[in-house]
Design an enzyme around this catalytic site. Structure first.
Site, short mmCIF file in Angstrom:
data_model
loop_
_atom_site.label_atom_id
_atom_site.label_comp_id
_atom_site.label_asym_id
_atom_site.label_seq_id
_atom_site.Cartn_x
_atom_site.Cartn_y
_atom_site.Cartn_z
N PRO A 22 0.83 -1.19 0.00
CA PRO A 22 0.00 0.00 0.00
C PRO A 22 0.87 1.25 0.00
O PRO A 22 1.74 1.42 0.84
CB PRO A 22 -0.78 -0.12 1.32
CG PRO A 22 -0.64 -1.54 1.74
CD PRO A 22 0.68 -1.98 1.22
N GLU A 23 0.68 2.08 -0.99
CA GLU A 23 1.34 3.38 -1.03
C GLU A 23 0.29 4.44 -0.71
O GLU A 23 -0.82 4.10 -0.31
CB GLU A 23 1.98 3.60 -2.42
CG GLU A 23 2.95 2.48 -2.79
CD GLU A 23 3.60 2.65 -4.15
OE1 GLU A 23 3.74 3.81 -4.60
OE2 GLU A 23 3.96 1.64 -4.77
N HIS A 113 -3.66 -14.61 9.82
CA HIS A 113 -2.82 -13.40 9.89
C HIS A 113 -3.59 -12.18 10.41
O HIS A 113 -3.18 -11.06 10.17
CB HIS A 113 -2.19 -13.08 8.54
CG HIS A 113 -1.50 -14.23 7.90
ND1 HIS A 113 -0.45 -14.89 8.50
CD2 HIS A 113 -1.70 -14.86 6.71
CE1 HIS A 113 -0.03 -15.86 7.70
NE2 HIS A 113 -0.78 -15.87 6.62
N ARG A 132 2.67 -10.65 5.99
CA ARG A 132 4.13 -10.57 6.13
C ARG A 132 4.60 -9.82 7.36
O ARG A 132 5.78 -9.77 7.64
CB ARG A 132 4.73 -9.91 4.89
CG ARG A 132 4.84 -10.92 3.79
CD ARG A 132 5.51 -10.38 2.58
NE ARG A 132 4.96 -11.10 1.44
CZ ARG A 132 5.20 -10.82 0.19
NH1 ARG A 132 5.97 -9.82 -0.11
NH2 ARG A 132 4.66 -11.53 -0.75
#
Length: 294
Positions: A22-23, A113, A132
């Site tokens: 995500p930017e 997660h 991650r």
DNA sequence: CTGTAATCCTGCGAGC
DNA sequence: TGCTCGCAGGATTACA
């Protein structure tokens, strides 16, 4: 170093199975999605996984602090989100590469997660999920202080770049422009995708040194960054596989990539084959004809 | 000042 | 078919 053609092809095929970090446009989309779902809601319970996220900072007694807090506002600064709370504190959230920050009905199955679940007074849950674990969720006692710290560590928002200082900043650096665009202390919020797309729009080779860019070129680059970011926000960001907005909807800007992940394909402008090289340790996609190295 | 690379981490496709 | 391997990268840190 230019990768061989077969390697390039391999990277091309792998690009679209890779998660997209995500930017700024993705984080902005999450913020916009979350506001109607979260502002005014009160946290009634908190559960955390035991797994460690990147640099988590939580004071003792965090659950006692959080329960009963109402969400005042959601702020975005670069790739960071702040969930401002009535007690004066905030949750400071970074989505890392694979973070998802969503509000869902409590009955929705908890996916793997999932690291944080904040139960809300309307029966829904705010969840943070991150395969991650490059992301982070921090509780800060002062939202104002957290915002000030971010400001002290981050450069301009793309839509708030000072034109004169940007030009000076670009031209006073010997670094490759790709590296410069990824530097969050210069312009904040740009990641690998939007760096490549901005450089293509500005017709600048990713390895071009700042000192080599003309004053006019700096203006072109600044405007290219702003246009790419604005268009990506309009499209709700880019989803390649996992990124979703705060309500779980996917983005659409991936259909508008000119160079990112298009290695081996034809340039949208001149049909020359798009290439990929490594700059600043990141894959950098460009058109060798439109973006000549200076 | 500059770059490079390792670190954290999981998923997934290529290749055997 | 099932394994290993390499690669993807945001931010940070160490080192050349």
């Amino acid at each position: 170093m230019l990768l061989s053609y077969p390697s390039s092809l391999r990277i091309h095929h792998s690009a679209f199975r890779t998660l997209v970090m995500p930017e700024l446009p993705e984080v902005e989309t999450v913020a916009r999605d979350l506001r109607p779902l979260l502002v005014g809601r009160t946290i009634t319970a908190v559960t955390r996984s035991k797994l460690k996220l990147r640099n988590p900072w939580w004071p003792a007694g965090e659950k006692a602090y959080l329960i009963g807090q109402r969400v005042l506002a959601i702020h975005r600064r670069a790739k960071y989100l702040r969930v401002e709370l009535t007690g004066g504190g905030c949750l400071l959230v970074h989505l890392g590469m694979t973070g998802q920050f969503t509000v869902v009905p409590a009955s929705a199955p908890t996916e793997t997660h999932t690291h944080f679940v904040f139960e809300l007074d309307d029966g829904k849950q705010l969840r943070f999920r991150d395969a991650r674990r490059f992301g982070s969720v921090e509780l800060h006692a002062s939202d104002t202080a957290a915002a000030a710290t971010l400001d002290s560590q981050l450069g301009w928002e793309p839509n708030d770049i000072d034109p004169v200082e940007f030009t000076t900043g670009v031209r006073s650096s010997k670094r490759a422009l790709k590296a410069r665009l990824l530097d969050q202390t210069f312009v904040a919020g740009i990641g690998n995708i939007y760096a490549d797309e901005s450089l293509f729009r500005a017709k600048i080779h990713p390895e071009t040194r700042g000192v080599k860019v003309s004053i006019a070129g700096c203006d072109v680059l600044r405007i290219a960054i702003q246009q790419v970011i604005a268009k990506a926000i309009e499209s709700r960001g880019s989803t390649i596989r996992d990124y979703v907005g705060g309500s779980g909807l996917r983005g659409g800007f991936q259909h508008e990539f000119a160079v990112y992940g298009r290695t081996g394909e034809a340039c949208v402008s001149c049909a020359t084959t798009i290439q990929v090289i490594r700059v600043a340790g990141r894959s950098s996609h460009f058109c060798p004809k439109c973006q000549r190295k200076k």
